[in-house]
Design an enzyme around this catalytic site. Structure first.
Site, PDB file in Angstrom:
ATOM      1  NE  ARG A 346     107.366  27.222  88.235  1.00 58.86           N
ATOM      2  CZ  ARG A 346     107.193  25.935  87.916  1.00 58.86           C
ATOM      3  NH1 ARG A 346     106.426  25.164  88.691  1.00 58.86           N
ATOM      4  NH2 ARG A 346     107.768  25.412  86.852  1.00 58.86           N
ATOM      5  CD  GLU A 361     112.579  27.669  80.679  1.00 60.73           C
ATOM      6  OE1 GLU A 361     112.908  28.870  80.703  1.00 60.73           O
ATOM      7  OE2 GLU A 361     111.508  27.271  80.186  1.00 60.73           O
ATOM      8  CG  PHE A 367     110.184  31.888  78.891  1.00 62.46           C
ATOM      9  CD1 PHE A 367     108.883  32.346  78.771  1.00 62.46           C
ATOM     10  CD2 PHE A 367     111.000  31.928  77.762  1.00 62.46           C
ATOM     11  CE1 PHE A 367     108.386  32.825  77.573  1.00 62.46           C
ATOM     12  CE2 PHE A 367     110.513  32.404  76.551  1.00 62.46           C
ATOM     13  CZ  PHE A 367     109.211  32.861  76.459  1.00 62.46           C
ATOM     14  CD  GLU A 368     109.896  28.386  86.218  1.00 62.97           C
ATOM     15  OE1 GLU A 368     109.098  28.769  87.078  1.00 62.97           O
ATOM     16  OE2 GLU A 368     109.765  27.308  85.582  1.00 62.97           O
ATOM     17  CD  GLN A 369     118.593  32.617  83.749  1.00 56.54           C
ATOM     18  OE1 GLN A 369     119.653  32.087  84.105  1.00 56.54           O
ATOM     19  NE2 GLN A 369     118.541  33.579  82.853  1.00 56.54           N
TER      20      GLN A 369
END
Length: 543
Positions: A346, A361, A367-369
Site C-alpha cells: 500500500r 498520510e 498509521f500509514e505513511q
C-alpha cells in the site's frame, strides 16, 4: 587476539540478546515502530556481523499501525532449546502517561532464517520479556511487571511464571522474584544457570545516562536473589567523559573456547549537549567468572571502547559507498525498513527500475505513511536520490528526509504551490514537541520546471546538515536552505520525556498525498556515502 573497536553493531541496534548455537553467534535487537520487526545479526567470530533476517515480517505476527513513536517491538529475547529457536518480544501500543499497553508474544523457528511461526500470545503485564530453558526441560517466562498505581515509577519488579509449550500458555503460580536495587527502573531480565546458581541479569536506571546492568543470584529459581557485591557490573555513570555512554541492558554468551562475553546497548554522544544521533548501539565486553562465582566485566564496570576478540574486523564494507538501485527481481535491499504497516504494497513497490512510493498520510503519521529509509550508521555522510514527481498542489509532496520521529525530521520536498507550479520546499518539525508543528519560514521555496526529474541531496558533517539539489541531470549541486542542527535527530530530542525516545536517525525517501489521490513518486536510486570528518571525535581515529 586482535583488538576491535566498539560498537560491534553501529547505529540503532538496541537491547541486544545474544545466543550461540554451535559455532554460530546471533544477536537480536529492538526495532520499535520500524517494520519488519526485530533485527537478527549473525557472526562466526563476534567481530564481523551480517544482518540475516527480520523475522516479524507479516501481518499475523505484527501490525503496528497506530503505535506511537518509540513503541512497537521492544527488547526481543532470542534463545534455543537444542531443537529450535524461540523469539520473545513485546508489541507496545502505548507507553506515555500512567498506563502502558504491552502485549508479549513468542514465535519459533527451526532455522534462524525462518519460516517463523505465527505468535503465541503470552501476557500483557509488562514489557522486556525473556524465556529461560531449564535443565529439567521446564521453560520459564519473565517480564518486568508494570503497576500503574506506583508513584513516581510504575516498575514493580521482575515476574516469573512457567510457560507450557504443550498448552501454549503460562501455567502455575507466578511470583515477583526481584524488586531491583536502589538504581531503580528494573527491566530487561535474562536468566542463566551455572554451578548450581540461577543468575538474573537485569537493566536498571532507565535508558539514559544513568543506565546500568545489574546481576543477582539464587540457589532457587524463585529466589530470594542476592545482588552482586559490586553492583552494577556495567555502567558509564561514574565516567561521564568515557566514549561509550548510556551502557546497560545486557546479555551474556560463552564462546566455544570457554570465554565469556557480555553484549550491551550503548550510546556515543556528540556536541556539548551530549546527543546520541546514532541511537542506542550494540557493544561487547569481555567478562570473567571469579573465584566467588560472580561475573565481572574485564576492566569494568565502565565499558571499554576496544575489546580483544577472536578475529579482527573487516571494515571495508562499513566505509564503502552504498549505491542502491531498484529492480523487481531483487526487491527492496535489506538495509531499508518502513514504518508500522505490515501491508507494504500500500505504500511502495519496486518495479520498472524504480522505487515507487504511493502518497499516503503526512510524514510523521502513526498509521500509514510512505517512508522507506535506512539507518544512519556514521556521524558524517552524504545521501542523495533522484525523484520523478508531479504534484498538483501543496498537499502533495515527496523527497529526501533525515528522520527520527514525527517531532524531529528534516525533509527536502518536491511539491507545488496552490497554483500548481512545482517548487522545492524544506519542511521540518525540528524539536517541536508536543505540538509537532512545522517550522516556518525555513527558506524561500525554489521554483522548478513542471516536468523532469530532480536530484535531491543532503550532507551531514557531525551536527551540521545541508540540503542541495540539481536539475536536468546537472552534476553540480546547488545548496538550498540554511545549515540545520542535525543533532536533534537523537534520543535526547526525540519528542518525549526523559527515557522516552528509543530509536535512532534514519535517512531515506518519503511521499505524501493529503488530497487522498494516491499520487505516485518514483525514485531511480538512493546513495549513502560515509565520510570521515574532522568534527567526529570517534571516527577520525579510524573505525
Amino acid at each position: 587476539m586482535p583488538k576491535v573497536l566498539n560498537p560491534i553493531l553501529p547505529g540503532f541496534n538496541a537491547d541486544p540478546s545474544i545466543l550461540r548455537v554451535g559455532s554460530d553467534y546471533y544477536i537480536a535487537t529492538s526495532t520499535f515502530e520500524w517494520f519488519p520487526g526485530v533485527q537478527i545479526h549473525h557472526s562466526k567470530d563476534l567481530a564481523n556481523w551480517t544482518l540475516v533476517t527480520r523475522p516479524l515480517s507479516r501481518k499475523s505476527q505484527l501490525d503496528m499501525r497506530g503505535n506511537p513513536d518509540s513503541c512497537g517491538v521492544w527488547a526481543p529475547c532470542l534463545t534455543h532449546d537444542g531443537s529450535k529457536f524461540y523469539l520473545v518480544y513485546t508489541d507496545v501500543k502505548r507507553k506515555d502517561g500512567s498506563f502502558k499497553d504491552t502485549h508479549n508474544y513468542i514465535v519459533t523457528a527451526e532455522k534462524i532464517e525462518g519460516p517463523w511461526s505465527d505468535p503465541f500470545y503470552v501476557n500483557s503485564s509488562g514489557f522486556d520479556p525473556s524465556l529461560f530453558h531449564d535443565e529439567d526441560g521446564k521453560k520459564w517466562f519473565m517480564n518486568m511487571l508494570q503497576d500503574h498505581r506506583r508513584r513516581p515509577r510504575s516498575f514493580a519488579g521482575i515476574r516469573l511464571q512457567e510457560w507450557s509449550e504443550k498448552e501454549g500458555k503460562l501455567i502455575g503460580p507466578w511470583k515477583t522474584i526481584f524488586l531491583g536495587t536502589e538504581l531503580d527502573l528494573v527491566e530487561g531480565p535474562h536468566l542463566y544457570k551455572r554451578n548450581g546458581w540461577y543468575y538474573l541479569l537485569t537493566a536498571e536506571g532507565g535508558t539514559g545516562y544513568e543506565h546500568a546492568a545489574t546481576l543477582a543470584r539464587s540457589k532457587d529459581i524463585w529466589g530470594p536473589y542476592e545482588v552482586h557485591p559490586k553492583n552494577p557490573i556495567l555502567s558509564s555513570t561514574s565516567a561521564p567523559l568515557a566514549p561509550l555512554q548510556r551502557a546497560g541492558h545486557a546479555d551474556i554468551v560463552d564462546s566455544e573456547d570457554g570465554k565469556t562475553y557480555l553484549v550491551h546497548l550503548t550510546g556515543r554522544p556528540i556536541t556539548q549537549n551530549r546527543r546520541c544521533v546514532l541511537g542506542r548501539e550494540c557493544a561487547i565486553q569481555e567478562a570473567y567468572w571469579a573465584d566467588d562465582d560472580w561475573l565481572y566485566v574485564k576492566n569494568g564496570p565502565v565499558p571499554s571502547l576496544s575489546v580483544e576478540l577472536p578475529a579482527a574486523r573487516d571494515d571495508t564494507a562499513y566505509w564503502a559507498e552504498q549505491h542502491y538501485t531498484f529492480s523487481a527481481t531483487d526487491g527492496l535491499h535489506k538495509d531499508f525498513q518502513w514504518l508500522r504497516t505490515p501491508e507494504p504494497e500500500r505504500i511502495f513497490a519496486v518495479q520498472d527500475g524504480a522505487l515507487e512510493l504511493t502518497g499516503r498520510e503526512a510524514i510523521g503519521s502513526w498509521f500509514e505513511q510512505a517512508l522507506v529509509a535506512r539507518r544512519q550508521t556514521h556521524f558524517s555522510y552524504d545521501a542523495e536520490t533522484v525523484v520523478d514527481f508531479a504534484p498538483l498542489d501543496e498537499r502533495q509532496f515527496a523527497g529526501l528526509t533525515a528522520y527520527y520521529c514525527r517531532f524531529n525530521f528534516f525533509y527536502l520536498t518536491v511539491t507545488a504551490h496552490a497554483d500548481g507550479k512545482r517548487e522545492l520546499l524544506i519542511l521540518t518539525s525540528e524539536a517541536s514537541w508536543p505540538e509537532g508543528r512545522l517550522k516556518f519560514p525555513i527558506a524561500e521555496p525554489v521554483s522548478i520546471p513542471q516536468e523532469g526529474k530532480v536530484r535531491l541531496a543532503l550532507s551531514i558533517r557531525g551536527k551540521d546538515l545541508q540540503f542541495s539539489y540539481s536539475l536536468d541531470g546537472a552534476k553540480e549541486l546547488t545548496k538550498i536552505g540554511p545549515v540545520f542542527d542535525a543533532s536533534i535527530l537523537s534520543d535526547e530530542c526525540g519528542g518525549h520525556q526523559a527515557h522516552g525516545s528509543f530509536t535512532g536517525a534514519f535517512v531515506g525517501v518519503a511521499a505524501s498525498d493529503l488530497d487522498g489521490l494516491e499520487t505516485k513518486a518514483r525514485f531511480d536510486s538512493f546513495t549513502y556515502r560515509p565520510v570521515k570528518h574532522e568534527s567526529d571525535r570517534y571516527e577520525v581515529r579510524g573505525w
